[in-house]
Scaffold this motif. Structure first.
Motif, PDB file in Angstrom:
ATOM      1  N   GLN A   1      18.198   1.628   2.539  1.00 16.23           N
ATOM      2  CA  GLN A   1      18.529   2.260   1.688  1.00 16.23           C
ATOM      3  C   GLN A   1      17.851   3.030   0.633  1.00 16.23           C
ATOM      4  O   GLN A   1      18.021   4.605   0.574  1.00 16.23           O
ATOM      5  N   HIS A   2      16.838   3.091   0.867  1.00 13.39           N
ATOM      6  CA  HIS A   2      15.515   3.224  -0.170  1.00 13.39           C
ATOM      7  C   HIS A   2      15.123   4.300   0.619  1.00 13.39           C
ATOM      8  O   HIS A   2      14.872   6.026  -0.202  1.00 13.39           O
ATOM      9  N   MET A   3      14.023   3.967   1.529  1.00 14.88           N
ATOM     10  CA  MET A   3      14.317   6.000   1.749  1.00 14.88           C
ATOM     11  C   MET A   3      15.095   6.547   2.761  1.00 14.88           C
ATOM     12  O   MET A   3      14.689   8.089   1.991  1.00 14.88           O
TER      13      MET A   3
ATOM     14  N   VAL B   1      16.868   7.545  -0.135  1.00 16.26           N
ATOM     15  CA  VAL B   1      17.285   8.180  -0.831  1.00 16.26           C
ATOM     16  C   VAL B   1      15.583   9.246  -0.999  1.00 16.26           C
ATOM     17  O   VAL B   1      15.932  10.597  -0.979  1.00 16.26           O
ATOM     18  N   GLU B   2      14.542   8.362  -0.301  1.00 15.06           N
ATOM     19  CA  GLU B   2      13.800   9.406  -0.592  1.00 15.06           C
ATOM     20  C   GLU B   2      13.626  11.078   0.593  1.00 15.06           C
ATOM     21  O   GLU B   2      12.851  11.600  -0.319  1.00 15.06           O
ATOM     22  N   GLU B   3      14.424  10.519   1.457  1.00 16.94           N
ATOM     23  CA  GLU B   3      13.963  11.758   2.644  1.00 16.94           C
ATOM     24  C   GLU B   3      15.264  12.476   2.188  1.00 16.94           C
ATOM     25  O   GLU B   3      14.386  13.556   2.886  1.00 16.94           O
TER      26      GLU B   3
ATOM     27  N   HIS C   1       0.603   3.860  -2.819  1.00 12.67           N
ATOM     28  CA  HIS C   1       0.201   6.042  -2.319  1.00 12.67           C
ATOM     29  C   HIS C   1       1.886   6.734  -3.237  1.00 12.67           C
ATOM     30  O   HIS C   1       1.382   7.527  -2.877  1.00 12.67           O
ATOM     31  N   GLU C   2       2.751   6.473  -2.478  1.00 13.02           N
ATOM     32  CA  GLU C   2       3.784   6.805  -2.965  1.00 13.02           C
ATOM     33  C   GLU C   2       3.694   7.434  -4.292  1.00 13.02           C
ATOM     34  O   GLU C   2       4.026   8.348  -5.211  1.00 13.02           O
ATOM     35  N   ASN C   3       3.510   6.010  -5.358  1.00 14.91           N
ATOM     36  CA  ASN C   3       3.289   6.158  -6.823  1.00 14.91           C
ATOM     37  C   ASN C   3       2.601   7.017  -7.571  1.00 14.91           C
ATOM     38  O   ASN C   3       2.621   7.638  -8.390  1.00 14.91           O
TER      39      ASN C   3
ATOM     40  N   ALA D   1       1.133  -1.351   0.228  1.00 16.84           N
ATOM     41  CA  ALA D   1      -0.035  -0.114   0.107  1.00 16.84           C
ATOM     42  C   ALA D   1       0.943   1.105   0.060  1.00 16.84           C
ATOM     43  O   ALA D   1       0.861   2.220  -0.687  1.00 16.84           O
ATOM     44  N   HIS D   2       2.200   1.594   1.161  1.00 20.02           N
ATOM     45  CA  HIS D   2       2.566   2.550   0.460  1.00 20.02           C
ATOM     46  C   HIS D   2       2.932   2.752  -0.534  1.00 20.02           C
ATOM     47  O   HIS D   2       3.843   3.044  -0.962  1.00 20.02           O
ATOM     48  N   ILE D   3       3.879   1.645  -1.158  1.00 24.58           N
ATOM     49  CA  ILE D   3       4.488   1.839  -2.439  1.00 24.58           C
ATOM     50  C   ILE D   3       3.584   2.388  -3.555  1.00 24.58           C
ATOM     51  O   ILE D   3       3.803   3.465  -4.297  1.00 24.58           O
TER      52      ILE D   3
ATOM     53  N   ASP E   1      13.275   1.513  -6.967  1.00 28.26           N
ATOM     54  CA  ASP E   1      13.359   0.665  -6.424  1.00 28.26           C
ATOM     55  C   ASP E   1      11.960   0.160  -6.021  1.00 28.26           C
ATOM     56  O   ASP E   1      11.361  -0.956  -5.921  1.00 28.26           O
ATOM     57  N   HIS E   2      10.306   0.270  -6.624  1.00 26.47           N
ATOM     58  CA  HIS E   2       9.254  -0.049  -5.930  1.00 26.47           C
ATOM     59  C   HIS E   2       9.224  -1.118  -6.671  1.00 26.47           C
ATOM     60  O   HIS E   2       7.871  -1.838  -5.759  1.00 26.47           O
ATOM     61  N   ASP E   3       9.488  -0.739  -8.219  1.00 21.70           N
ATOM     62  CA  ASP E   3       9.364  -2.336  -9.181  1.00 21.70           C
ATOM     63  C   ASP E   3       9.531  -3.468  -8.186  1.00 21.70           C
ATOM     64  O   ASP E   3       9.174  -4.054  -8.187  1.00 21.70           O
TER      65      ASP E   3
HETATM   66 FE   LIG Z   1       9.494   4.503  -1.829  1.00 19.09          FE
END
Ligand SMILES: [Fe+2]
Length: 241
Positions: free
Chosen positions: A139-141, A143-145, A70-72, A66-68, A93-95
């Motif tokens: 790691q991914h979070m 980059v987002e932050e 929402h961000e997408n 669900a989080h993915i 990354d989400h994929d």
């Molecule tokens: Fe994300």
């Protein structure tokens, strides 16, 4: 992905700006860490214990999916309307995360279906792969932050970002609000918690907001609960086990 913590130009944070990522990512880190430990201590010879651990894992994987989404659907379009391909790295990354979630689902199913003598090996496999999935998400979070927030903060005012956040939150069902609050609210600092819960209190019906309070209270210590009640202008009643 690069794991160095050396400063990079875009790797900045700004605590004075509206941060679409920080609160939900604290929830993710809390939920992920707790679930990794829970899976690590599964008693594979106790059917009920194993069931409870795998239910929590299933809830985590649904939460991540669900989080993915929402961000997408809300954050990446906001980025790419200002900077085309600006969210491509985290979208890719989400994929990969969706593929990993499917693998973890299948490994959990295999563990559920296994004979007792095979469960130990399968539980270890699941634990190790969940740890790698969580490591990648950390790691991914980051980059987002840092990088994604740098784009958002340079193109949007805080009111614009709040509007994105409100549109996203309005799509959540009541049960999703409660699950988010269960993992997010205990993970926030007292000041962050007060701000988040004050906003919810202003937006939610009293009964629905009380359900959120009832959900989070068992997961706060008495000091955190008292500070939250003061911030919300309420009388603190501390429940002791
Ligand atoms: Fe994300």
């Amino acid at each position: 992905m690069n794991t160095t913590l050396a400063p990079r130009p875009a790797a900045t944070v700004n605590a004075s700006r509206v941060d679409l990522y920080m609160p939900i990512h604290k929830a993710m880190r809390n939920f992920m860490a707790d679930t990794l430990l829970r899976v690590g201590r599964i008693d594979v010879f106790d059917d009920e214990d194993m069931h409870q651990a795998l239910v929590q894992l299933d809830e985590l994987l649904h939460f991540c999916t669900a989080h993915i989404r929402h961000e997408n659907e809300f954050i990446h379009p906001a980025i790419e309307s200002q900077m085309p391909t600006g969210a491509s790295r985290t979208a890719e990354d989400h994929d990969t995360h969706i593929e990993s979630i499917e693998v973890l689902h299948n490994q959990a199913l295999a563990l559920r279906a296994a004979r007792p003598e095979s469960r130990g090996t399968l539980a270890q496999r699941l634990y190790r792969h969940l740890a790698l999935f969580i490591a990648e998400n950390h790691q991914h979070m980051h980059v987002e932050e840092t990088s994604n927030n740098a784009v958002l903060w340079s193109h949007y005012a805080d009111d614009d970002l709040r509007e994105v956040q409100c549109r996203l939150l309005d799509t959540l069902a009541p049960a999703e609000h409660l699950r988010m609050a269960r993992w997010m609210v205990p993970a926030l600092s007292p000041a962050e918690r007060a701000g988040f819960m004050s906003g919810l209190q202003a937006r939610m019906a009293p009964d629905a907001f009380q359900a959120v309070l009832d959900t989070v209270q068992p997961h706060l210590d008495s000091s955190g609960w008292i500070k939250l009640m003061r911030a919300l202008g309420r009388t603190a009643i501390v429940k002791y086990a």
